[in-house]
Each structure stands twice: as structure tokens, then as C-alpha cells.
Design a protein around this motif. Structure first.
Motif, PDB file in Angstrom:
ATOM      1  N   ARG A 117       0.824  -1.216   0.000  1.00 37.55           N
ATOM      2  CA  ARG A 117       0.000   0.000   0.000  1.00 37.55           C
ATOM      3  C   ARG A 117       0.851   1.256   0.000  1.00 37.55           C
ATOM      4  O   ARG A 117       0.566   2.224  -0.704  1.00 37.55           O
ATOM      5  CB  ARG A 117      -0.885   0.032   1.252  1.00 37.55           C
ATOM      6  N   HIS A 160      -6.666   5.051   3.936  1.00 36.14           N
ATOM      7  CA  HIS A 160      -5.893   4.247   2.999  1.00 36.14           C
ATOM      8  C   HIS A 160      -6.164   4.537   1.527  1.00 36.14           C
ATOM      9  O   HIS A 160      -5.863   3.739   0.674  1.00 36.14           O
ATOM     10  CB  HIS A 160      -5.935   2.753   3.325  1.00 36.14           C
ATOM     11  N   ASN A 161      -6.654   5.691   1.232  1.00 32.23           N
ATOM     12  CA  ASN A 161      -6.855   5.981  -0.177  1.00 32.23           C
ATOM     13  C   ASN A 161      -5.568   6.392  -0.865  1.00 32.23           C
ATOM     14  O   ASN A 161      -4.703   6.990  -0.273  1.00 32.23           O
ATOM     15  CB  ASN A 161      -7.906   7.071  -0.373  1.00 32.23           C
ATOM     16  N   PRO A 203     -17.553   0.060  -5.357  1.00 30.62           N
ATOM     17  CA  PRO A 203     -16.354   0.642  -4.769  1.00 30.62           C
ATOM     18  C   PRO A 203     -15.119  -0.164  -5.162  1.00 30.62           C
ATOM     19  O   PRO A 203     -15.184  -1.390  -5.259  1.00 30.62           O
ATOM     20  CB  PRO A 203     -16.602   0.549  -3.261  1.00 30.62           C
ATOM     21  N   GLY A 206      -8.318   2.227  -3.775  1.00 23.26           N
ATOM     22  CA  GLY A 206      -7.306   3.007  -4.488  1.00 23.26           C
ATOM     23  C   GLY A 206      -6.140   2.151  -4.979  1.00 23.26           C
ATOM     24  O   GLY A 206      -5.719   2.281  -6.124  1.00 23.26           O
ATOM     25  N   PRO A 207      -5.595   1.265  -4.115  1.00 18.26           N
ATOM     26  CA  PRO A 207      -4.475   0.433  -4.583  1.00 18.26           C
ATOM     27  C   PRO A 207      -4.916  -0.673  -5.541  1.00 18.26           C
ATOM     28  O   PRO A 207      -4.119  -1.523  -5.920  1.00 18.26           O
ATOM     29  CB  PRO A 207      -3.911  -0.185  -3.284  1.00 18.26           C
ATOM     30  N   ARG A 212      -5.660  -7.406  -4.125  1.00 17.19           N
ATOM     31  CA  ARG A 212      -6.335  -8.681  -4.440  1.00 17.19           C
ATOM     32  C   ARG A 212      -5.383  -9.689  -5.075  1.00 17.19           C
ATOM     33  O   ARG A 212      -5.721 -10.860  -5.199  1.00 17.19           O
ATOM     34  CB  ARG A 212      -7.528  -8.409  -5.370  1.00 17.19           C
ATOM     35  N   TRP A 246     -23.438  -5.519  -3.541  1.00 14.77           N
ATOM     36  CA  TRP A 246     -22.724  -4.266  -3.278  1.00 14.77           C
ATOM     37  C   TRP A 246     -21.300  -4.287  -3.823  1.00 14.77           C
ATOM     38  O   TRP A 246     -20.825  -3.350  -4.427  1.00 14.77           O
ATOM     39  CB  TRP A 246     -22.710  -4.017  -1.766  1.00 14.77           C
ATOM     40  N   GLN A 247     -20.622  -5.390  -3.571  1.00 14.76           N
ATOM     41  CA  GLN A 247     -19.238  -5.485  -4.046  1.00 14.76           C
ATOM     42  C   GLN A 247     -18.898  -6.945  -4.346  1.00 14.76           C
ATOM     43  O   GLN A 247     -19.213  -7.828  -3.563  1.00 14.76           O
ATOM     44  CB  GLN A 247     -18.281  -4.941  -2.987  1.00 14.76           C
ATOM     45  N   ALA A 281     -19.847  -0.832   4.817  1.00 15.86           N
ATOM     46  CA  ALA A 281     -18.573  -1.566   4.714  1.00 15.86           C
ATOM     47  C   ALA A 281     -17.953  -1.902   6.077  1.00 15.86           C
ATOM     48  O   ALA A 281     -16.895  -2.498   6.150  1.00 15.86           O
ATOM     49  CB  ALA A 281     -17.557  -0.844   3.831  1.00 15.86           C
ATOM     50  N   LYS A 318     -18.352 -10.314   7.344  1.00 12.30           N
ATOM     51  CA  LYS A 318     -17.511  -9.380   8.105  1.00 12.30           C
ATOM     52  C   LYS A 318     -18.321  -8.875   9.268  1.00 12.30           C
ATOM     53  O   LYS A 318     -19.380  -8.311   9.025  1.00 12.30           O
ATOM     54  CB  LYS A 318     -17.083  -8.227   7.208  1.00 12.30           C
ATOM     55  N   THR A 322     -12.540  -9.590   6.761  1.00  8.98           N
ATOM     56  CA  THR A 322     -12.728  -8.271   6.140  1.00  8.98           C
ATOM     57  C   THR A 322     -13.254  -8.514   4.741  1.00  8.98           C
ATOM     58  O   THR A 322     -13.310  -9.650   4.274  1.00  8.98           O
ATOM     59  CB  THR A 322     -11.395  -7.490   6.061  1.00  8.98           C
ATOM     60  N   ILE A 323     -13.649  -7.438   4.067  1.00  2.00           N
ATOM     61  CA  ILE A 323     -14.156  -7.606   2.695  1.00  2.00           C
ATOM     62  C   ILE A 323     -12.987  -7.965   1.769  1.00  2.00           C
ATOM     63  O   ILE A 323     -13.044  -8.950   1.052  1.00  2.00           O
ATOM     64  CB  ILE A 323     -14.897  -6.320   2.220  1.00  2.00           C
ATOM     65  N   GLU A 324     -11.935  -7.190   1.810  1.00  3.27           N
ATOM     66  CA  GLU A 324     -10.754  -7.498   0.991  1.00  3.27           C
ATOM     67  C   GLU A 324      -9.944  -8.593   1.680  1.00  3.27           C
ATOM     68  O   GLU A 324      -9.999  -8.759   2.896  1.00  3.27           O
ATOM     69  CB  GLU A 324      -9.879  -6.239   0.843  1.00  3.27           C
TER      70      GLU A 324
HETATM   71  P1  XMP Z   1     -12.248  -4.123   4.343  1.00  2.68           P
HETATM   72  O1  XMP Z   1     -11.367  -5.044   3.565  1.00  2.68           O
HETATM   73  O2  XMP Z   1     -11.509  -3.337   5.365  1.00  2.68           O
HETATM   74  O3  XMP Z   1     -12.780  -3.082   3.287  1.00  2.68           O
HETATM   75  O4  XMP Z   1     -13.454  -4.826   4.931  1.00  2.68           O
HETATM   76  C1  XMP Z   1     -13.877  -2.224   3.513  1.00  2.68           C
HETATM   77  C2  XMP Z   1     -14.176  -1.509   2.221  1.00  2.68           C
HETATM   78  O5  XMP Z   1     -13.137  -0.566   1.925  1.00  2.68           O
HETATM   79  C3  XMP Z   1     -12.655  -0.779   0.621  1.00  2.68           C
HETATM   80  N1  XMP Z   1     -11.242  -0.416   0.571  1.00  2.68           N
HETATM   81  C4  XMP Z   1     -10.801   0.769   0.152  1.00  2.68           C
HETATM   82  N2  XMP Z   1     -11.470   1.846  -0.277  1.00  2.68           N
HETATM   83  N3  XMP Z   1      -9.425   2.945  -0.617  1.00  2.68           N
HETATM   84  C5  XMP Z   1     -10.786   2.935  -0.673  1.00  2.68           C
HETATM   85  O6  XMP Z   1     -11.377   3.914  -1.082  1.00  2.68           O
HETATM   86  C6  XMP Z   1      -8.686   1.904  -0.193  1.00  2.68           C
HETATM   87  O7  XMP Z   1      -7.478   1.944  -0.145  1.00  2.68           O
HETATM   88  C7  XMP Z   1      -9.421   0.748   0.211  1.00  2.68           C
HETATM   89  N4  XMP Z   1      -9.054  -0.453   0.708  1.00  2.68           N
HETATM   90  C8  XMP Z   1     -10.189  -1.151   0.931  1.00  2.68           C
HETATM   91  C9  XMP Z   1     -12.919  -2.241   0.356  1.00  2.68           C
HETATM   92  O8  XMP Z   1     -12.931  -2.512  -1.049  1.00  2.68           O
HETATM   93  C10 XMP Z   1     -14.249  -2.433   1.009  1.00  2.68           C
HETATM   94  O9  XMP Z   1     -15.297  -1.965   0.189  1.00  2.68           O
END
Ligand code: XMP
Length: 326
Positions: A117, A160-161, A203, A206-207, A212, A246-247, A281, A318, A322-324
Motif C-alpha cells: 500500500r 488508505h486511499n 467501490p 485506491g491500490p 487482491r 454491493w461489491q 462496509a 464481516k 474483512t471484505i478485501e
Molecule cells: P475491508 O477489507 O476493510 O474493506 O473490509 C472495507 C471496504 O473498503 C474498501 N477499501 C478501500 N477503499 N481505498 C478505498 O477507497 C482503499 O485503499 C481501500 N481499501 C479497501 C474495500 O474494497 C471495502 O469496500
């Protein structure tokens, strides 16, 4: 009055009429703020920066300079769409930078998520900064800040954007959608004539695919991930799930398992499907995908994507997943 506070009397933008009224108001206010000066915008192709770009093109045309940095971690077709929509259809002043090699070379061998990141975020700023330095007479910096970003300025996205820009960039900010909620930004994007696909895009961190393509990113595995993700998106569209979930995306870990193909041993990576629903999220539930859809996706990915020999479905809500995957 605090310009970062949404007035209580401000009506929620839910219709094309309200969107058009907002657009007219912002066009006038941007013109008053900017005059005949130039404005710079980092255009990722996400909903917020795309709507800001379209709004500013309407307000000030070629005085807006959009810079799209392709970090090589975009989903399939995304950079091409930015070029088609903004560079071609809207005839914007668009600087397109393919920085894929810079990013992937720096990321080679780096497995730790936070390090990845940091590299992506840091390099993004560097590339953007270098481009900005080449341009002359820029006095304003436009940003796709939206109201939740202001409300959660210590929160997840801000933290973390990738879009964080150099602090020493001394430019006045232009943030026309900073008092809008996401749903309103979408209504405004529709009214500005942006493609549905862009306005209702899910959504995307950013990275990008960097979070993934797990572990140390390699070009072949990144390519496999991008292709598998494109198939997933296509099949969700066909099955009518795209607007419902949603995602959804694919993650590809950095290990292989043995498989068999054409009577021969075939080692490949697994593609992990993630499909979740959430409102904020912070927590998420797993979507029930019909088995027929999962089978079709599995067949297509394993036969069309080189290097992948299994498809898995992540059933973890979650918390605790986490989602990612990162
Ligand atoms: P996690 O993995 O923490 O993700 O459950 C929650 C949501 O945040 C998104 N995500 C990001 N969104 N910049 C963003 O704008 C980022 O760097 C980033 N990293 C994770 C993720 O896709 C999920 O929707």
C-alpha cells in the motif's frame, strides 16, 4: 459559516431536476472561483473523480487538465474507459500516463500488505507530482471529496486511499461535490450524461488489484486475476446480480495446488470469489449466489484464464473476515 458543513436545509438530490439545479449552481460557482485559470484533477475513473471531471468540463472546458495515472492495477478496461469517455467523447484535456512498469517494478518481491500500500500510494503521488510540474499556470486542484469523506476524515477511506496528494502542492482546492452523499453524486453523474457503468461502479480500493493479488505481485498472476475478475463481472451482469450485490471481485493468492487438465498434471492458482452486501462496509453479509451461476463462472475461469485451476467461494461475513483479502 463552515463551508464543510452541509446546511440542514439542503435538499437531498434524488431527481434529474434537482441534479440539474445543483449542476447549474456549481457551474456558476466554479466559474466565479476559477476565472480563466487552470485546474488540475487526478482522474482515477472512480465515481467521485469522474463526476467532478464531467462537472468541471461543463463549467470550464479545457481549463481543466485531467491526469489519469494507470498504475497497472486497474480492472480490465477501466483506463480505456477513462480515455474513451473523457479524452474522446467529452474532448477533455486529458493527460494519460501508463506507469504500469514503474509500479510493478517497485512492487516486485514485496509481499507485506502495508508495504505494498505504501509503495502504491507513494509512487502515485510521485507520478502525479512529476506530471503537475510539467504543466504551467495551474492554480487550482480539483478533488472528488464527498460528504462522507469529510464526516469520516479519520476513517477508513481517508486513511488508505491512494488519492492523497502531496502536502506541499500549494494550490487552492475546487471541491464541487464535497457536500453530497454518494447516492446524490450518482444522480448528478447521470444528469451529466456519464455512462451508467461508470456512475454505478462498485467501490474499488485506491491500490486496486494490488490488494487482491495477494503476496508479492507477479505480472502473470496479476493478469490472471484481471481476466478472472472481468469474467466474474460479466457473469454477474448477465445473471442480473450486478445491481443487487454491493461489491464482488476475485482475489488470487500466491500459492498453487495440483490439478489435472487434458489428462496431465496442471498446477495453478485458486481464484477466490468474494460477493458481499453492506451499507457502510463496516460489516458485511455474503450474498447467496445461485449455484448455476457459480458453476458457469467456475467453468469459464478455469477454461479461459491461464494459470487458474480452481475456483472457490468465500462464505465468510464481516466480521470476522474483512471484505478485501489483502
Ligand atoms: P475491508 O477489507 O476493510 O474493506 O473490509 C472495507 C471496504 O473498503 C474498501 N477499501 C478501500 N477503499 N481505498 C478505498 O477507497 C482503499 O485503499 C481501500 N481499501 C479497501 C474495500 O474494497 C471495502 O469496500
Amino acid at each position: 459559516m463552515d463551508s464543510n458543513k452541509r446546511p440542514e436545509t439542503m435538499q437531498r438530490i434524488t431527481t434529474p431536476e434537482l441534479a440539474n439545479a445543483f449542476i447549474d449552481e456549481q457551474v456558476a460557482s466554479v466559474r466565479a472561483q476559477v476565472g480563466n485559470k487552470k485546474v488540475l484533477l487526478a482522474l482515477s475513473g472512480g465515481v467521485d473523480s469522474s463526476v467532478v471531471a464531467a462537472l468541471l468540463i461543463k463549467a470550464i472546458g479545457k481549463q481543466l487538465v485531467c491526469v489519469h495515472v494507470n498504475h497497472g492495477l486497474m480492472r480490465k478496461g477501466e483506463s480505456e474507459m477513462v480515455i474513451d469517455v473523457f479524452g474522446k467523447a467529452m474532448d477533455a484535456n486529458l493527460v494519460y500516463i501508463d506507469a504500469t512498469d514503474r509500479f510493478l517494478n517497485l512492487l516486485a518481491g514485496v509481499a507485506e500488505p502495508e508495504k505494498k500500500r505504501k509503495i502504491i500510494g507513494g509512487e502515485f503521488i510521485k507520478v502525479f507530482d512529476e506530471e503537475a510540474a510539467k504543466l504551467e499556470g495551474i492554480e487550482f486542484l480539483a478533488q472528488g471529496t464527498i460528504y462522507p469523506d469529510i464526516l469520516e476524515s479519520d476513517g477508513v477511506k481517508a486513511h488508505h486511499n491512494v488519492g492523497g496528494l502531496p502536502e506541499d502542492m500549494k494550490m487552492e482546492l475546487v471541491e464541487p461535490v464535497k457536500l453530497l452523499y454518494k447516492d446524490e453524486v450518482r444522480v448528478v453523474g447521470d444528469a451529466l450524461g456519464l455512462p451508467h457503468e461508470m456512475v454505478y461502479r462498485q467501490p474499488f480500493p485506491g491500490p486496486g488489484l494490488g490488494v487482491r493479488c495477494l503476496g508479492a505481485i507477479t505480472r502473470d498472476r496479476l493478469h490472471a486475476l484481471r481476466e478472472a475478475d472481468a469474467i466474474l463481472r460479466e457473469e454477474f451482469d448477465i445473471a442480473g446480480l450486478a445491481g443487487k450485490v454491493w461489491q464482488y471481485f476475485i482475489a488470487v493468492p500466491d500459492f498453487k495446488s495440483v490439478g489435472v487438465r487434458d489428462g496431465k498434471r496442471y498446477e495453478g492458482w485458486p481464484a477466490i470469489i468474494r460477493a458481499v452486501n453492506t451499507t457502510d462496509a463496516m460489516s458485511a453479509t455474503v450474498e447467496e449466489i445461485p449455484y448455476a451461476v457459480l458453476h458457469k463462472i467456475t467453468d469459464r475461469i478455469t477454461s479461459e484464464v491461464a494459470g487458474i485451476n480452481r475456483v472457490l467461494y468465500d462464505l465468510t461475513p464481516k466480521p470476522c473476515g474483512t471484505i478485501e483479502w489483502e
